[in-house]
Design a protein around this motif. Sequence first.
Motif, short mmCIF file in Angstrom:
data_model
loop_
_atom_site.label_atom_id
_atom_site.label_comp_id
_atom_site.label_asym_id
_atom_site.label_seq_id
_atom_site.Cartn_x
_atom_site.Cartn_y
_atom_site.Cartn_z
N ASP A 94 4.66 -6.88 -4.15
CA ASP A 94 4.77 -5.48 -4.39
C ASP A 94 3.67 -5.31 -5.35
O ASP A 94 4.10 -4.16 -6.27
CB ASP A 94 6.30 -5.21 -4.98
CG ASP A 94 6.51 -3.63 -4.65
OD1 ASP A 94 6.08 -3.01 -3.79
OD2 ASP A 94 7.10 -3.05 -5.46
N LEU A 95 2.58 -5.66 -5.41
CA LEU A 95 1.38 -5.51 -6.37
C LEU A 95 0.92 -3.98 -6.07
O LEU A 95 0.82 -3.76 -4.76
CB LEU A 95 0.49 -6.62 -6.09
CG LEU A 95 -0.59 -6.67 -7.35
CD1 LEU A 95 0.18 -7.33 -8.70
CD2 LEU A 95 -1.62 -7.67 -6.79
N VAL A 96 0.42 -3.31 -7.01
CA VAL A 96 -0.31 -2.04 -6.84
C VAL A 96 -1.64 -2.47 -6.24
O VAL A 96 -2.55 -2.98 -7.13
CB VAL A 96 -0.29 -1.20 -7.88
CG1 VAL A 96 -1.20 -0.04 -7.79
CG2 VAL A 96 1.19 -0.60 -8.10
N LEU A 97 -2.20 -1.84 -5.41
CA LEU A 97 -3.66 -2.19 -4.95
C LEU A 97 -4.45 -0.79 -5.28
O LEU A 97 -3.91 0.44 -5.15
CB LEU A 97 -3.70 -2.27 -3.60
CG LEU A 97 -2.71 -3.20 -2.86
CD1 LEU A 97 -2.97 -3.33 -0.97
CD2 LEU A 97 -3.38 -4.62 -3.17
N ILE A 98 -5.80 -1.14 -5.62
CA ILE A 98 -6.72 -0.15 -6.12
C ILE A 98 -7.84 -0.44 -5.36
O ILE A 98 -8.95 -1.36 -5.60
CB ILE A 98 -7.01 -0.05 -7.59
CG1 ILE A 98 -5.63 -0.05 -8.50
CG2 ILE A 98 -7.89 0.90 -7.91
CD1 ILE A 98 -5.79 -0.32 -9.97
N GLY A 99 -7.93 0.35 -4.16
CA GLY A 99 -9.26 -0.04 -3.36
C GLY A 99 -10.71 1.08 -3.34
O GLY A 99 -10.14 2.52 -3.25
N TYR A 100 -11.44 0.37 -3.46
CA TYR A 100 -12.69 1.23 -3.34
C TYR A 100 -12.97 2.32 -2.29
O TYR A 100 -13.33 3.38 -2.35
CB TYR A 100 -14.07 0.49 -3.51
CG TYR A 100 -15.00 1.03 -4.13
CD1 TYR A 100 -15.18 1.04 -5.45
CD2 TYR A 100 -16.43 1.64 -3.31
CE1 TYR A 100 -16.59 1.71 -5.99
CE2 TYR A 100 -17.21 2.12 -3.97
CZ TYR A 100 -17.39 2.27 -5.28
OH TYR A 100 -18.54 2.80 -5.92
N HIS A 101 -12.35 1.99 -1.21
CA HIS A 101 -12.79 2.60 0.07
C HIS A 101 -11.32 3.11 0.58
O HIS A 101 -11.42 3.37 1.90
CB HIS A 101 -13.52 2.20 1.04
CG HIS A 101 -15.06 1.77 0.66
ND1 HIS A 101 -15.85 2.85 0.22
CD2 HIS A 101 -15.78 0.77 0.43
CE1 HIS A 101 -17.01 2.20 -0.15
NE2 HIS A 101 -16.73 0.77 0.03
N LEU A 102 -10.16 3.04 -0.03
CA LEU A 102 -8.83 3.50 0.49
C LEU A 102 -8.61 5.01 0.20
O LEU A 102 -9.06 5.62 -0.81
CB LEU A 102 -7.86 2.54 -0.02
CG LEU A 102 -8.13 0.91 0.23
CD1 LEU A 102 -6.87 0.25 -0.33
CD2 LEU A 102 -7.99 0.73 1.81
N PRO A 103 -7.84 5.54 0.98
CA PRO A 103 -7.47 6.96 0.73
C PRO A 103 -6.66 7.11 -0.46
O PRO A 103 -6.19 6.28 -0.89
CB PRO A 103 -6.81 7.54 1.98
CG PRO A 103 -6.27 6.09 2.71
CD PRO A 103 -7.24 5.18 2.21
N ALA A 104 -6.19 8.44 -0.91
CA ALA A 104 -5.48 8.81 -1.73
C ALA A 104 -5.96 8.41 -3.27
O ALA A 104 -5.07 7.88 -3.98
CB ALA A 104 -4.18 8.47 -1.50
N GLY A 105 -7.07 8.34 -3.50
CA GLY A 105 -7.50 7.65 -4.58
C GLY A 105 -7.77 6.16 -4.58
O GLY A 105 -8.02 5.67 -5.78
N GLY A 106 -7.27 5.51 -3.64
CA GLY A 106 -7.47 4.07 -3.42
C GLY A 106 -6.14 3.48 -3.99
O GLY A 106 -6.01 2.04 -3.83
N LEU A 107 -5.06 4.31 -4.48
CA LEU A 107 -4.04 3.51 -4.98
C LEU A 107 -2.74 3.47 -3.97
O LEU A 107 -2.42 4.65 -3.46
CB LEU A 107 -3.25 4.58 -6.30
CG LEU A 107 -4.32 4.28 -7.28
CD1 LEU A 107 -4.14 5.55 -8.38
CD2 LEU A 107 -4.12 2.90 -8.20
#
Length: 302
Positions: free
Chosen positions: A271-284
């Motif tokens: 259940d880790l929070v992801l922070i993606g460079y090219h993901l939507p919604a700010g990547g979170l």
Amino acid sequence: MITRRHVLIAATAALGAPPRLWATTTLDLGGARIDTVSDGALVLSPTVLFGQMPQAELHELLARYGESLDRFDPPCNVTLYRDGKHTVLFDAGAGPDFQPSAGKLFEALATLTLGPEDITHVLFTHGHPDHLWGVLDDFDEPVFGHAVHMMGRIEHAFWMDPETVARIDEGRKGYAVGAARRLAALGERLTLLEDGAEVLPGITARLTPGHTPGHMAYALAEPTPALVLGDCLSNHHVAFERPDWPTGSDQDIAAAAATRIRLLAEVADTDLVLIGYHLPAGGLGRAERAPAGGYIFRPLEG
């Protein structure tokens, strides 16, 4: 707690480029704060990215997300981490020399009343233009003049190897030349990292190879564990539902797929929070296992 702020600016003059939307998305980690700030967006060729995938299945998958193969304009989310002592950027954005729709980091930081002089550390995930090229100004001087810069040792060696330009495919030769020039300009400002290194208290480097040979993700520790992905998960649809499919933007296609498969299993189970460079919604967001197989990206609720 997650909050979002959006500032809409006039559409870019570049023909066919997406509108310029500056956004900040904030996540309180409990003792530290994450802001993802927009560097703009890229305009990429869907054929190059998705051309090696099974096309009938690909069209059906993209249609479920309201996407098509007509164009692909992924956002660029630069992650800012502040713990009261350190102000850390994960990647430096594209700068002015890559695409006119990107390179907007300064304007986004200004919405947080921050400037380049406030940054204490710049941690690179990898050496592609939209992550590295914003590190120098028009005079080839480091933009973040007070910051320590860090990159994985394997990644640095790849881009600094004179043979890389000769060996890399034609479409990436400019990437290699640009990366080598910028890394050379950083010189002794740059600290090289090994897999598993504790970069700063609570921040650990993790080798996630394939997109580039030495691609690094960065794990953020408790109380809210999170993972800054860079480009090891580079979109919210195909990469999650079919992490095994070959992606044309990856340097080592097989290694990148293996990284995605391994990483998604881990983050879904923890259940880790992801922070993606090219993901939507700010990547979170988070990754959930899909009933029919694969994974679903769930943005954090605002």
